[in-house]
Each structure stands twice: as structure tokens, then as C-alpha cells.
Design a protein around this motif. Structure first.
Motif, PDB file in Angstrom:
ATOM      1  N   PRO A 145      -4.407   3.857  -3.935  1.00 36.69           N
ATOM      2  CA  PRO A 145      -4.014   4.049  -5.339  1.00 36.69           C
ATOM      3  C   PRO A 145      -2.899   3.132  -5.814  1.00 36.69           C
ATOM      4  N   PHE A 146      -1.850   2.985  -5.002  1.00 40.36           N
ATOM      5  CA  PHE A 146      -0.735   2.140  -5.431  1.00 40.36           C
ATOM      6  C   PHE A 146      -1.168   0.682  -5.514  1.00 40.36           C
ATOM      7  N   LEU A 147      -1.938   0.241  -4.554  1.00 37.90           N
ATOM      8  CA  LEU A 147      -2.415  -1.139  -4.544  1.00 37.90           C
ATOM      9  C   LEU A 147      -3.293  -1.414  -5.760  1.00 37.90           C
ATOM     10  N   LEU A 148      -4.197  -0.483  -6.083  1.00 39.81           N
ATOM     11  CA  LEU A 148      -5.069  -0.655  -7.247  1.00 39.81           C
ATOM     12  C   LEU A 148      -4.276  -0.667  -8.546  1.00 39.81           C
ATOM     13  N   GLU A 149      -3.217   0.132  -8.601  1.00 39.39           N
ATOM     14  CA  GLU A 149      -2.378   0.139  -9.798  1.00 39.39           C
ATOM     15  C   GLU A 149      -1.713  -1.221  -9.989  1.00 39.39           C
ATOM     16  N   GLU A 194       0.841  -1.191   0.000  1.00 38.17           N
ATOM     17  CA  GLU A 194       0.000   0.000   0.000  1.00 38.17           C
ATOM     18  C   GLU A 194       0.884   1.251   0.000  1.00 38.17           C
ATOM     19  N   SER A 195       0.293   2.382  -0.336  1.00 37.11           N
ATOM     20  CA  SER A 195       1.042   3.631  -0.502  1.00 37.11           C
ATOM     21  C   SER A 195       1.802   4.037   0.757  1.00 37.11           C
ATOM     22  N   TYR A 196       1.200   3.810   1.934  1.00 38.94           N
ATOM     23  CA  TYR A 196       1.839   4.299   3.161  1.00 38.94           C
ATOM     24  C   TYR A 196       3.167   3.610   3.441  1.00 38.94           C
ATOM     25  N   THR A 197       3.355   2.385   2.904  1.00 38.30           N
ATOM     26  CA  THR A 197       4.603   1.665   3.166  1.00 38.30           C
ATOM     27  C   THR A 197       5.741   2.141   2.261  1.00 38.30           C
ATOM     28  N   ILE A 198       5.382   2.874   1.210  1.00 38.93           N
ATOM     29  CA  ILE A 198       6.410   3.329   0.271  1.00 38.93           C
ATOM     30  C   ILE A 198       6.345   4.849   0.083  1.00 38.93           C
ATOM     31  N   SER A 199       5.765   5.539   1.042  1.00 42.48           N
ATOM     32  CA  SER A 199       5.556   6.982   0.905  1.00 42.48           C
ATOM     33  C   SER A 199       6.857   7.769   0.772  1.00 42.48           C
ATOM     34  N   VAL A 203       9.210  -1.589  -6.738  1.00 45.26           N
ATOM     35  CA  VAL A 203       8.309  -2.308  -5.835  1.00 45.26           C
ATOM     36  C   VAL A 203       7.143  -2.901  -6.627  1.00 45.26           C
ATOM     37  N   GLU A 204       6.602  -2.098  -7.539  1.00 46.64           N
ATOM     38  CA  GLU A 204       5.498  -2.580  -8.377  1.00 46.64           C
ATOM     39  C   GLU A 204       5.929  -3.775  -9.211  1.00 46.64           C
ATOM     40  N   ASP A 205       7.094  -3.700  -9.809  1.00 46.36           N
ATOM     41  CA  ASP A 205       7.604  -4.806 -10.612  1.00 46.36           C
ATOM     42  C   ASP A 205       7.782  -6.065  -9.762  1.00 46.36           C
TER      43      ASP A 205
END
Length: 357
Positions: free
Chosen positions: A166-170, A123-128, A138-140
Motif C-alpha cells: 500500500p505505501f509503495l503504491l501510494e 515499502e510498509s514494513y520498513t516504516i511500520s 518518507v513519502e515526500d
């Protein structure tokens, strides 16, 4: 003053009348269909269940009865992915995986040792504090972790407990594209429908996609795709138009009567379930659709297989079984019925229709 009855109430009265006149269930489906609107045909869910449910054969090995994966589960929502994954096992799948966030994994693991839990989503908060390049890495990594398993799965369930980060949905968007590339069927429910409604191209023209919207999710889909409001007077025709506009995906519109369409045909399931509307029943349904769809896929090589698509058959079977299990659970627990009680009745309800021996 005329009183307008719901289609399910009318159907139950028709069933009672047919039983009274005929004294047999063998003529029910044909007679009931003759009394219903030609715009949506009543599905014989019990017959479909008998057709698609495989026999228990000692020659079969682990995995042949279905390998299901749920993509969902974040720090706020851990129950939904568990309900979907454990329901798949209770119905008869051999293996059930959950791909969730690191925070959700220990909780979901604590619910049951039967599930294979992969704490790979972020999730976004872990990679803010990460740079854009670091976020792409991270996404890859997330996509790579799921890709290692993709070819093993017969069907995915995307969305239970996913949340709207947002990051999770992406990342999940990329997983859906990966599933399409691998021709893996998937069922989209919960927050997965939020994602799809805002990005229709993720499922458009993919015949192995199934959407299972509730009343509000369906309303948003209709507004987005058809640019109009829900038309209850012509529900079957509108559902057909919606499915066709999205390129022939299968849509199971949940309601008092479940309506199912792939843009060509419309089927309805009106078996009476339960007046208890505890949260989580949609998660049971999505897990069930995944299992029955995968079983129906196995029938395609049989020259005597049903003419309907595996997605249509999977939706009919899962809808019918959930309603049977909900009714059974309600007879036992009444007002205190919980989703876990319904899950415990899945096996008994399926056994009643498809005896194991």
C-alpha cells in the motif's frame, strides 16, 4: 461442423495466399487490410519500425536516442524491472534507469552494470513503526528523489515488479501525477495496472499514457470501466470504447493478436511470434513501447511525420519487434527459450528490419 479459426491463423493463411499469387511483399499490407474487418486495421509493423527508428548518427550525443526510467522492483520481484530496463537498452535507448526499493537495488545492480539503479522506494514494513507524520516525510523524500530526475526522462515504465504494498503504491501514484504535470509519457504494466484499475483518474484523459494489459488485467479493466465482461466477438469495438471511456489513453491489449487503440482507431499486430510463453515477455514489451514512443515523439517536429500518435506508433513497433525476436529465439532454443534469450535477439531482429549501415 464449422471450425472457427483465430484471426492470427487466418491472417497467416492470407499472407501465404497473397505471396503465392503476387510473388512480392510490396502489395501485402494493402491486400491484407482489404481482407480484414474494417473495425481493426492490420498495422504494417515493419514499416512503422523503419519510420520511427533513428539512424545511427555520429553527430548525436549521449541521451538523444532515449532516456528511459522503470519505476518498479521490490524485495520479491527483481527480474521484471531488469527485463524492461535492459530491453530498452538492447533496442537502442542510450540510458536506462530503475527506481526500486532498497532491498531490490543490490540484486538488480548485480544483473547488469549497464543500468542506473536508484534505491529510493520504500515499502510498509520498513516504516511500520513510524508515526503518520514520519511516514509523510518518507513519502515526500521518495517523491523528491524521483522529481530530481523527472525532466531528464523521455518516457517512464511504471509497474514491472512493483508489488502491491500500500505505501509503495501510494508513492507511485504521486510519481504518476508528477509525470503528468511534467508531460512525461509513461507506459503502465504489471502491478501498475492493478494500481490504475483501482484509481482510473491517475491516467484518465492523459494522452501520453499507455496501458499494456494481459488477458486478466484487461478483463479487470473492462469490468471496472465498462461494467461488463470481455466481448471477444467485438474485441476491436470494445477496446475502442474502453480507451475512449478512459479519456483517450492508448491501450495495447496483449494476446494472440495484439490490439491497440486510443479511443479513435484500432490497429492490430498479428506477426507470428513463439508458442513458448515464458514469463517476462510483457516486460520486454513495456520497455520497447517506452523506447519507440520516445523516438516517435521526436518525429513530431517533422512535417512529413506519420499521422498516427506517437503512442500508437510506439505500441505497433514494440509489438512487432517483440514478436520477431520471440520467433528468432524460438528457432534457436525451441522449448527451452527464456525471456533472456528473446532479449538477446532484439538487436538482431531490429537490425534485420532497420540495418545500422
Amino acid at each position: 461442423m464449422l471450425v472457427k479459426h483465430s484471426s492470427s491463423t487466418v491472417l497467416r493463411r492470407q499472407q501465404f495466399l497473397v505471396r503465392t499469387l503476387c510473388g512480392s511483399r510490396t502489395h501485402l499490407p494493402k491486400l491484407i487490410r482489404a481482407t480484414m474487418s474494417s473495425k481493426s486495421e492490420a498495422a504494417d509493423a515493419e514499416s512503422v519500425l523503419r519510420t520511427v527508428t533513428p539512424s545511427l548518427d555520429p553527430k548525436r550525443h549521449k541521451g538523444q536516442a532515449g532516456k528511459i526510467a522503470v519505476i518498479g522492483g521490490c524485495r520479491e520481484y527483481t527480474g521484471a524491472p531488469y527485463f524492461a530496463a535492459i530491453s530498452a537498452l538492447k533496442i537502442g535507448a542510450d540510458l536506462s534507469h530503475v527506481f526500486c526499493t532498497k532491498d531490490a537495488a543490490p540484486v538488480i545492480k548485480s544483473y547488469s552494470p549497464e543500468l542506473i539503479v536508484h534505491p529510493v522506494l520504500e515499502e510498509s514494513y520498513t516504516i511500520s513503526q513510524f508515526s503518520e507524520e514520519e511516514k509523510r516525510k518518507v513519502e515526500d523524500k521518495v517523491i523528491g528523489e524521483v522529481d530530481k530526475w523527472m525532466e531528464r526522462f523521455d518516457c517512464l515504465v511504471i509497474g514491472p515488479g512493483l508489488g502491491r504494498d500500500p505505501f509503495l503504491l501510494e508513492c507511485v501514484s504521486k510519481i504518476m501525477l508528477l509525470a503528468k504535470k511534467s508531460n512525461v509519457p509513461f507506459v503502465v504494466d504489471g502491478d501498475g495496472l492493478f494500481l490504475v484499475t483501482n484509481s482510473i483518474d491517475l491516467v484518465k484523459s492523459y494522452p501520453l499514457a499507455v496501458l499494456t494489459p494481459n488477458v486478466n488485467e484487461y478483463k479487470r479493466l473492462v469490468q471496472k470501466v465498462l461494467n461488463c465482461e470481455v466481448d471477444e466477438e467485438n474485441a476491436g469495438d470494445q477496446l475502442r470504447s474502453l480507451a475512449k471511456q478512459i479519456g483517450g489513453v492508448t491501450i495495447l491489449r496483449k494476446g494472440k493478436t495484439d490490439l491497440i487503440s486510443n479511443g479513435e482507431i484500432v490497429k492490430s499486430v498479428s506477426i507470428y511470434g513463439s508458442p513458448r510463453r515464458c514469463g517476462g515477455q510483457g516486460d520486454i514489451l513495456s520497455g520497447g513501447v517506452a523506447v519507440f514512443l520516445s523516438w516517435a515523439q521526436q518525429l513530431k517536429s517533422d512535417p512529413e511525420s506519420p499521422s498516427e500518435s506517437p503512442a500508437i506508433l510506439g505500441c505497433i513497433a514494440a509489438s512487432g519487434l517483440l514478436r520477431k525476436a520471440a520467433a528468432l529465439a524460438f528457432t534457436k532454443h525451441k522449448r527451452s527459450t527464456l525471456t533472456s534469450d528473446i532479449i538477446e535477439c532484439l538487436g538482431e531482429s531490429l537490425e534485420d528490419i532497420c540495418p545500422a549501415s
